[in-house]
Design an enzyme around this catalytic site. Structure first.
Site, PDB file in Angstrom:
ATOM      1  N   GLU A  21      -7.942  11.907   2.000  1.00  0.00           N
ATOM      2  CA  GLU A  21      -8.054  11.007   3.135  1.00  0.00           C
ATOM      3  C   GLU A  21      -8.194  11.850   4.402  1.00  0.00           C
ATOM      4  O   GLU A  21      -7.579  12.915   4.522  1.00  0.00           O
ATOM      5  CB  GLU A  21      -6.811  10.112   3.197  1.00  0.00           C
ATOM      6  CG  GLU A  21      -6.896   9.016   4.214  1.00  0.00           C
ATOM      7  CD  GLU A  21      -5.957   7.851   3.888  1.00  0.00           C
ATOM      8  OE1 GLU A  21      -5.700   7.059   4.793  1.00  0.00           O
ATOM      9  OE2 GLU A  21      -5.494   7.734   2.733  1.00  0.00           O
ATOM     10  N   GLU A  81       0.875  -1.175   0.000  1.00  0.00           N
ATOM     11  CA  GLU A  81       0.000   0.000   0.000  1.00  0.00           C
ATOM     12  C   GLU A  81       0.916   1.229   0.000  1.00  0.00           C
ATOM     13  O   GLU A  81       1.807   1.336   0.837  1.00  0.00           O
ATOM     14  CB  GLU A  81      -0.866  -0.006   1.256  1.00  0.00           C
ATOM     15  CG  GLU A  81      -1.801   1.191   1.372  1.00  0.00           C
ATOM     16  CD  GLU A  81      -2.517   1.218   2.708  1.00  0.00           C
ATOM     17  OE1 GLU A  81      -3.703   1.553   2.722  1.00  0.00           O
ATOM     18  OE2 GLU A  81      -1.879   0.898   3.750  1.00  0.00           O
TER      19      GLU A  81
END
Length: 221
Positions: A205, A114
């Site tokens: 985010e 990730e």
């Protein structure tokens, strides 16, 4: 910050067939979803704890507005990702410099990774809980590199142990060009290999905060 974005695929697997997200008027929370919109791949997830709306707009545009608490991540881009020159512009406005960031975000397999190329972040520095792996100069700024290991956490392949890579820009910005291959190569040179690409998005985010963002991905789908 809790790495809530690792929950994304696990939480959206059920909702991936929903198509473009629509506002849930009763709860004021946009349902989780992945799909294609105007030629771009998009991915959206929240834990439902914050009043939040995510809206796909024309072309590579999207907007998100969140009010308080909760975890969320979403944006537009490509599936699969690649070494690409990404042009973007954004109005990114976390309230009171709260916990949020504007980032290139993606996954690879073999190895399962990730990754984040963070262009702007609020009061919380997401590299603060990771191991430093050097720095590079790119796009008019220093980017500090970090790595961490996520042990038995949700991923694009279910619950797994995987690596998390960071490149965090020291001179924040909300528009410009990111050559992702530069960072893939820098990570590899630091002993952090990139595998086969899954999705890659220009993401907003946030965690336990409030704010709004309008983002335009200018690179064609």
């Amino acid at each position: 910050m809790v790495s809530f974005s690792t929950l994304l695929t696990a939480c959206t697997a059920i909702t991936g067939a929903l198509g473009t997200p629509d506002l849930d008027r009763r709860q004021n929370v946009t349902p989780n979803a992945q799909g294609t919109h105007n030629g771009y791949f998009y991915s959206w997830w929240s834990d439902g704890q914050s009043p939040v709306t995510y809206t796909n707009s024309a072309g590579g545009s999207y907007s998100v507005e969140w009010s308080s608490g909760g975890n969320l991540v979403g944006g537009k881009g490509w599936n699969p990702g690649s070494a690409k020159e990404i042009r973007y512009s954004a109005s990114w406005q976390p309230t009171n410099n709260s916990n949020s960031y504007l980032t290139i975000y993606g996954w690879t397999r073999s190895p399962l990774v990730e990754y984040y190329i963070v262009e702007s972040h609020g009061e919380y520095n997401p590299g603060s809980s990771a191991e430093p792996r050097g720095e590079i100069e790119a796009h008019g700024s220093i980017y500090k590199l970090y790595e961490s290991t996520r042990v038995q956490q949700p991923s694009i392949d279910g619950t797994q142990t995987f690596q998390q890579y960071w490149a965090i820009r020291q001179t924040h910005r909300t528009s410009g060009t990111v050559t992702t291959g530069t960072f893939f190569n820098a990570w590899a040179a630091a002993g952090m290999p990139i595998g086969q690409h899954n999705y890659m998005i220009v993401a907003t985010e946030a965690y336990n905060s409030a704010g709004r963002a309008s983002v335009v991905v200018e690179t064609p789908p």
